[in-house]
Design an enzyme around this catalytic site. Sequence first.
Site, PDB file in Angstrom:
ATOM      1  N   ASN A  28      30.267 -10.150 -32.025  1.00 15.10           N
ATOM      2  CA  ASN A  28      30.689 -11.252 -32.889  1.00 15.10           C
ATOM      3  C   ASN A  28      30.975 -10.808 -34.316  1.00 15.10           C
ATOM      4  OD1 ASN A  28      30.572 -12.877 -30.698  1.00 15.10           O
ATOM      5  ND2 ASN A  28      28.642 -13.892 -31.227  1.00 15.10           N
ATOM      6  N   CYS A 125      33.899 -18.584 -24.104  1.00  9.35           N
ATOM      7  CA  CYS A 125      32.967 -19.054 -23.075  1.00  9.35           C
ATOM      8  C   CYS A 125      33.030 -20.554 -22.892  1.00  9.35           C
ATOM      9  CB  CYS A 125      31.543 -18.644 -23.445  1.00  9.35           C
ATOM     10  SG  CYS A 125      31.162 -16.979 -22.942  1.00  9.35           S
ATOM     11  N   ARG A 130      34.498 -27.063 -27.770  1.00 11.99           N
ATOM     12  CA  ARG A 130      34.455 -26.154 -28.926  1.00 11.99           C
ATOM     13  C   ARG A 130      35.648 -26.457 -29.833  1.00 11.99           C
ATOM     14  NH1 ARG A 130      32.868 -20.171 -26.937  1.00 11.99           N
ATOM     15  NH2 ARG A 130      32.168 -19.968 -29.078  1.00 11.99           N
ATOM     16  N   ARG A 422      32.362  -8.521 -20.892  1.00 11.86           N
ATOM     17  CA  ARG A 422      33.092  -8.962 -22.096  1.00 11.86           C
ATOM     18  C   ARG A 422      32.264  -8.760 -23.362  1.00 11.86           C
ATOM     19  NH1 ARG A 422      33.794 -14.670 -22.148  1.00 11.86           N
ATOM     20  NH2 ARG A 422      33.963 -14.153 -24.320  1.00 11.86           N
TER      21      ARG A 422
HETATM   22  N1  EPU Z   1      32.205 -26.977 -34.418  1.00 11.33           N
HETATM   23  C1  EPU Z   1      32.931 -28.123 -34.659  1.00 11.33           C
HETATM   24  N2  EPU Z   1      34.156 -27.977 -35.241  1.00 11.33           N
HETATM   25  C2  EPU Z   1      34.668 -26.769 -35.600  1.00 11.33           C
HETATM   26  C3  EPU Z   1      33.911 -25.607 -35.348  1.00 11.33           C
HETATM   27  C4  EPU Z   1      32.686 -25.733 -34.747  1.00 11.33           C
HETATM   28  O1  EPU Z   1      32.481 -29.220 -34.350  1.00 11.33           O
HETATM   29  O2  EPU Z   1      35.785 -26.728 -36.133  1.00 11.33           O
HETATM   30  C5  EPU Z   1      30.882 -27.078 -33.756  1.00 11.33           C
HETATM   31  C6  EPU Z   1      30.917 -26.471 -32.357  1.00 11.33           C
HETATM   32  O3  EPU Z   1      31.397 -27.391 -31.405  1.00 11.33           O
HETATM   33  C7  EPU Z   1      29.471 -26.094 -32.136  1.00 11.33           C
HETATM   34  C8  EPU Z   1      28.993 -25.724 -33.555  1.00 11.33           C
HETATM   35  O4  EPU Z   1      29.936 -26.281 -34.452  1.00 11.33           O
HETATM   36  O5  EPU Z   1      28.762 -27.235 -31.714  1.00 11.33           O
HETATM   37  C9  EPU Z   1      28.859 -24.255 -33.795  1.00 11.33           C
HETATM   38  O6  EPU Z   1      30.065 -23.587 -33.518  1.00 11.33           O
HETATM   39  P1  EPU Z   1      30.540 -22.303 -34.342  1.00 11.33           P
HETATM   40  O7  EPU Z   1      31.840 -22.605 -34.966  1.00 11.33           O
HETATM   41  O8  EPU Z   1      29.427 -21.874 -35.221  1.00 11.33           O
HETATM   42  O9  EPU Z   1      30.733 -21.250 -33.182  1.00 11.33           O
HETATM   43  P2  EPU Z   1      31.888 -20.179 -33.021  1.00 11.33           P
HETATM   44  O10 EPU Z   1      32.254 -19.601 -34.332  1.00 11.33           O
HETATM   45  O11 EPU Z   1      32.969 -20.733 -32.161  1.00 11.33           O
HETATM   46  C10 EPU Z   1      30.327 -18.102 -32.813  1.00 11.33           C
HETATM   47  C11 EPU Z   1      30.047 -17.090 -31.745  1.00 11.33           C
HETATM   48  C12 EPU Z   1      29.272 -17.739 -30.612  1.00 11.33           C
HETATM   49  C13 EPU Z   1      27.979 -18.306 -31.183  1.00 11.33           C
HETATM   50  C14 EPU Z   1      28.275 -19.279 -32.337  1.00 11.33           C
HETATM   51  C15 EPU Z   1      27.018 -19.783 -33.012  1.00 11.33           C
HETATM   52  C16 EPU Z   1      31.943 -15.617 -31.911  1.00 11.33           C
HETATM   53  C17 EPU Z   1      33.184 -15.085 -31.308  1.00 11.33           C
HETATM   54  N3  EPU Z   1      31.300 -16.569 -31.239  1.00 11.33           N
HETATM   55  O12 EPU Z   1      31.125 -19.097 -32.174  1.00 11.33           O
HETATM   56  O13 EPU Z   1      28.959 -16.687 -29.701  1.00 11.33           O
HETATM   57  O14 EPU Z   1      27.287 -18.981 -30.167  1.00 11.33           O
HETATM   58  O15 EPU Z   1      29.102 -18.621 -33.320  1.00 11.33           O
HETATM   59  O16 EPU Z   1      26.271 -18.738 -33.523  1.00 11.33           O
HETATM   60  O17 EPU Z   1      31.519 -15.180 -32.980  1.00 11.33           O
HETATM   61  C18 EPU Z   1      28.485 -15.722 -27.622  1.00 11.33           C
HETATM   62  O18 EPU Z   1      28.484 -14.646 -28.226  1.00 11.33           O
HETATM   63  O19 EPU Z   1      28.116 -15.858 -26.446  1.00 11.33           O
HETATM   64  C19 EPU Z   1      28.948 -16.913 -28.350  1.00 11.33           C
HETATM   65  C20 EPU Z   1      29.259 -18.051 -27.764  1.00 11.33           C
END
Ligand code: EPU
Length: 440
Positions: A28, A125, A130, A422
């Site tokens: 990440n 995932c 999301r 992955r």
């Molecule tokens: N959210 C919103 N709107 C947005 C963005 C996020 O409502 O525009 C919500 C999401 O639905 C979720 C929460 O905010 O409920 C957190 O989402 P976040 O944006 O923090 O997650 P992400 O950036 O999409 C990254 C990691 C995830 C990890 C999360 C939380 C990467 C590529 N992915 O996802 O990693 O779970 O942060 O730490 O960096 C994994 O590695 O298995 C994985 C899923």
Amino acid sequence: MTTDSNQSIKIKGGKPLKGEITIRGAKNSIPKNMVAALLTDEPCQLSNISNIEDVRIVSEMVEALGGEVKFSDNKESLKISTQNLHEIQKENVDKFIGKSRIPVLFCGPLLHRLGKAVIPQLGGCNIGPRPINFHLDALKKMGAQVREEGCNLHLSAKKLTGCKINLGYPSVGATEQVLLTAVLAEGVTELSNAAIEPEILDLICLLQKMGAIISVDTDRVITINGVKKLHGFEHTAIPDRLEAASWACAAAATGGKIFIKNAQQIDMLTFLNKFRQIGGGFEISDEGITFWRENGHLLPIAIETDVHPGFMTDWQQPFTITLTQAHGVSIIHETVYEERFGYVNALNQMGAQIQLYKDCLGGKVCRFGQKNHLHSAVIAGATPLKGARVTIPDLRAGFSYVIAALVAEGESTIENIGIIKRGYENFMEKLVAVGADIEN
Ligand code: EPU
């Protein structure tokens, strides 16, 4: 062994995992560092690279945009040059549809360099909805026009300007989006309710090396003073704390002992506290951390997942399966994703006793509390597990199935094992290295 996602493996359980594993750059973190290289036309160098899918996808996308990505012979470092960046061609966009979540982070850099960006529909995932509304709201507020065409996003901007942005939730991706856009925007951006995960602080360090001016203030406020130009960087990716925690759980659940080379205490403080509370042992050295199960018995616990510095949602699944081996009743309240417990049905088929609830169990009420989401789990242990045929639904759940199979009596067949690859470099080789009885 192949890397097809529909590949399956057989695991014979009952053997404690013992040995050494080396972890490298974080899944990440590396792809986002690579995207930052598009903010400059100077060459950039990144080391401690992991050989995982998102790195490959980002490399291909950079190349489709006219950039060059060259890996070292041992594949542990790479150089990116994007001097001759151009728009991506339609057929190239289609190649990336549904492949990853990282492409959304190309918005800011491409808008600065080309004035436009086409972003393929995101993948990632399947762990519930999301949305990317925070990303798009922030980009629009800074001056971008956004329209959907088919399943892709088309953005354009004559100029991007700093402004005040308040995230509805401290989203990791939206914080990265704002950072990667605001660094070259005109004026000051004040981002409040920002995520402050170690991977984000590391991205800020990298951007600072490039010439950015970013301060991390109290109460989740990040202030970015836009600059006119950024330079190339040399950077070493931070180790993968999710991989480290996953193998730590495997050591505790199987009653084994694993030395995880490069695991870093500072990024895992919260995990280490909870690991110790359930009866896990660990020893920290300059080279890494050794994990084991203390005194035979694991103990139950109540945990709530949260944004950093809380207990990570990605630690939840390996920890849940470990808690099936704890003596007593544990509770896990998932507050980051509303649908991240779908994987427990398969664990129950293997003999676990995990019950899901819509209520916020464990004390605190979260934003999913009044809704219809099964986001709290009660785990009764210790339960013997028996081998079964299970299909991996997503990355972290996949690792928990593998731990379950390693604990279980008899043989398990785990399908879709490619999903694990992955995010876990050399996964099969590492399983073999710590003595797992596997066969593909
Ligand atoms: N959210 C919103 N709107 C947005 C963005 C996020 O409502 O525009 C919500 C999401 O639905 C979720 C929460 O905010 O409920 C957190 O989402 P976040 O944006 O923090 O997650 P992400 O950036 O999409 C990254 C990691 C995830 C990890 C999360 C939380 C990467 C590529 N992915 O996802 O990693 O779970 O942060 O730490 O960096 C994994 O590695 O298995 C994985 C899923």
